[in-house]
Design a protein around this motif. Structure first.
Motif, PDB file in Angstrom:
ATOM      1  N   VAL A  30       0.713  -1.203  -0.049  1.00 24.49           N
ATOM      2  CA  VAL A  30      -0.056   0.032  -0.037  1.00 24.49           C
ATOM      3  C   VAL A  30       0.954   1.338  -0.123  1.00 24.49           C
ATOM      4  O   VAL A  30       2.158   1.305   0.417  1.00 24.49           O
ATOM      5  CB  VAL A  30      -1.046   0.088   1.365  1.00 24.49           C
ATOM      6  N   SER A  51      -0.685  -4.739   3.931  1.00 28.13           N
ATOM      7  CA  SER A  51       0.191  -4.302   4.954  1.00 28.13           C
ATOM      8  C   SER A  51       1.065  -3.084   4.659  1.00 28.13           C
ATOM      9  O   SER A  51       1.625  -3.266   3.496  1.00 28.13           O
ATOM     10  CB  SER A  51       0.952  -5.613   5.791  1.00 28.13           C
ATOM     11  N   ASN A  52       1.462  -2.346   5.750  1.00 30.29           N
ATOM     12  CA  ASN A  52       2.290  -1.417   5.610  1.00 30.29           C
ATOM     13  C   ASN A  52       3.657  -1.626   5.579  1.00 30.29           C
ATOM     14  O   ASN A  52       4.075  -2.963   6.446  1.00 30.29           O
ATOM     15  CB  ASN A  52       2.058  -0.134   6.518  1.00 30.29           C
ATOM     16  N   VAL A 110      -3.222  -0.418   8.307  1.00 34.16           N
ATOM     17  CA  VAL A 110      -3.665   0.124   7.226  1.00 34.16           C
ATOM     18  C   VAL A 110      -4.979   1.131   7.411  1.00 34.16           C
ATOM     19  O   VAL A 110      -5.868   0.389   8.006  1.00 34.16           O
ATOM     20  CB  VAL A 110      -3.963  -0.956   6.042  1.00 34.16           C
ATOM     21  N   GLN A 133      -5.375   4.649   2.301  1.00 35.72           N
ATOM     22  CA  GLN A 133      -4.218   3.528   1.735  1.00 35.72           C
ATOM     23  C   GLN A 133      -5.173   2.583   0.972  1.00 35.72           C
ATOM     24  O   GLN A 133      -4.678   2.096  -0.226  1.00 35.72           O
ATOM     25  CB  GLN A 133      -3.553   3.083   2.622  1.00 35.72           C
ATOM     26  N   ARG A 134      -6.272   2.172   1.283  1.00 38.55           N
ATOM     27  CA  ARG A 134      -7.157   0.889   0.764  1.00 38.55           C
ATOM     28  C   ARG A 134      -7.625   1.810  -0.599  1.00 38.55           C
ATOM     29  O   ARG A 134      -7.776   0.896  -1.633  1.00 38.55           O
ATOM     30  CB  ARG A 134      -8.176   0.315   1.582  1.00 38.55           C
TER      31      ARG A 134
END
Length: 415
Positions: free
Chosen positions: A92, A297-298, A304, A308-309
């Motif tokens: 992400v 995952s970051n 998250v 970001q999604r």
């Protein structure tokens, strides 16, 4: 003196144990069936000889040594001297949608196109179809028979504490079942005239290589969990109504647009679109994406965020449209002769996020980027329900939102 349970003279456990021992020593009585069959000339064959095939194992002798393991060095077949930023399904972006805008030269509208909003206002889902969808939600999320270890649940206040694992339906299967049932109801609502123009494909991969600043290589390698194709492309939006060149991209300073994207020297520089160009249903239409908590995952193990999604959904829609554009117009195309529109629906089986991406140009930086920009329309995510599961031993679906089915039905029928 300690009191114990009173046992009868013939204890039930002891009785059953001895009974099984006695019954196990019984000899099967001769029924005379074998002799009768032999008298009639019918052969009797042991069933084990038919079910168990004899396999002859041949001993193999290895000459020499096993081939050595290929080392990831300069002699590796995928090694390139120029490093490449590789964005995959697990990644992400740090800044979410803003970083995706700068990376893909895209402007964002916090609403769906006007013609789609008008269709949503006049569309009404029949009551019978709506009730059928509620039963399908329970069938997918509650009544399915799969029992596996579910995802690890962490307490934010106690991140090191390991909560006990539960058994139930996995997130991947929940999303797969729910989306398949939603598509079935959309097909019932749209009718044969629309469904005959659509094809549904699962787990399709898209690879798009892009170059920024004349030397930076970025390769986007993503997959669509469900890919809906059409025999005709979606009509692009009029650029005179939506003027993306009049809008400005966000400023990420001091962050670079490629931050948190892993870099590697081992990659294959290629463009990949999963459907042949001359196939009748090769035009991209809609992608349905799974976004369970364990899917992404970051890089720095931070939670998250929703932004970001949404940036992940934007990148996936771009990958589909860009791969199709390279297939149609070549690897060197910049401004597309005909824009390509892709619809995206992202879900974790509870919330749904609807968006539309229109690819106008592949000139992502430099002077040509300001003349034409890509468009992305999005709506705030909506919940399909507030609670779905067993409550006091009873399967319950609370606060069912029929707007999710209506939005997906309109997306499915758009052309």
């Amino acid at each position: 003196m300690r009191f114990t349970a009173v046992l009868l003279r013939q204890h039930i456990g002891f009785h059953f144990k001895k009974h099984w021992i006695i019954q196990g020593k019984r000899v099967p009585a001769e029924t005379g069936a074998v002799a009768e069959l032999a008298a009639r000339g019918i052969p009797v064959v042991d069933p084990n000889e038919l079910t168990k095939k004899k396999r002859e194992f041949v001993r193999m002798e290895l000459v020499g040594q096993l081939p050595p393991e290929v080392k990831r060095d300069q002699h590796h077949p995928l090694y390139k001297s120029e490093p490449c930023y590789l964005f995959s399904d697990r990644n992400v972006l740090l800044e979410g949608v803003k970083q995706a805008q700068v990376l893909l030269n895209t402007v964002v509208y916090d609403e769906l196109p006007l013609k789609l909003e008008e269709r949503l206002e006049i569309t009404k889902i029949p009551t019978q179809l709506d009730r059928s969808m509620q039963k399908s939600v329970l069938a997918a999320l509650v009544f399915d028979a799969e029992q596996v270890k579910t995802a690890i649940v962490k307490d934010p206040e106690r991140p090191a504490f390991r909560l006990p694992r539960n058994y139930g339906i996995s997130d991947e299967r929940r999303n797969q079942l729910l989306l398949s049932k939603l598509l079935i109801h959309c097909e019932r609502f749209a009718g044969k005239s629309v469904t005959s123009m659509r094809k549904v494909i699962s787990n399709t991969s898209f690879v798009v290589p892009i170059t920024r600043n004349h030397h930076e290589r970025i390769q986007i390698s993503l997959k669509a969990d469900t890919f809906i194709t059409s025999s005709v492309p979606i009509k692009p939006l009029d650029s005179s109504v939506y003027r993306p060149q009049d809008l400005h991209l966000p400023d990420l300073f001091p962050v670079k647009e490629t931050v948190t994207i892993p870099i590697t020297n081992f990659y294959e520089w290629q463009n990949e679109y999963p459907i042949a160009r001359d196939y009748k249903f090769s035009h991209p239409h809609t992608i349905l994406l799974h976004c369970a908590p364990e899917d992404v995952s970051n890089l720095f193990e931070t939670p998250v965020t929703d932004d970001q999604r949404e940036g992940r959904a934007l990148l996936k829609a771009f990958a589909v449209a860009a791969a199709r554009a390279r297939q149609l117009y070549g690897d060197d195309v910049k401004v597309l002769p005909h824009p390509i529109t892709v619809q995206a629906v992202q879900t974790d089986s509870k919330w749904f996020h609807f968006s539309i991406f229109q690819l106008n140009t592949l000139a992502l930086d430099g002077d040509g980027a300001a003349e034409s920009r890509n468009l992305w329309f999005r709506k705030p995510k909506m919940d399909l329900y507030s609670e779905c599961g067993y409550l006091v031993g009873k399967p319950t679906l609370r606060d069912y939102n029929k707007n999710v089915l209506k939005h997906l039905a309109v997306f499915y029928g758009s052309s």
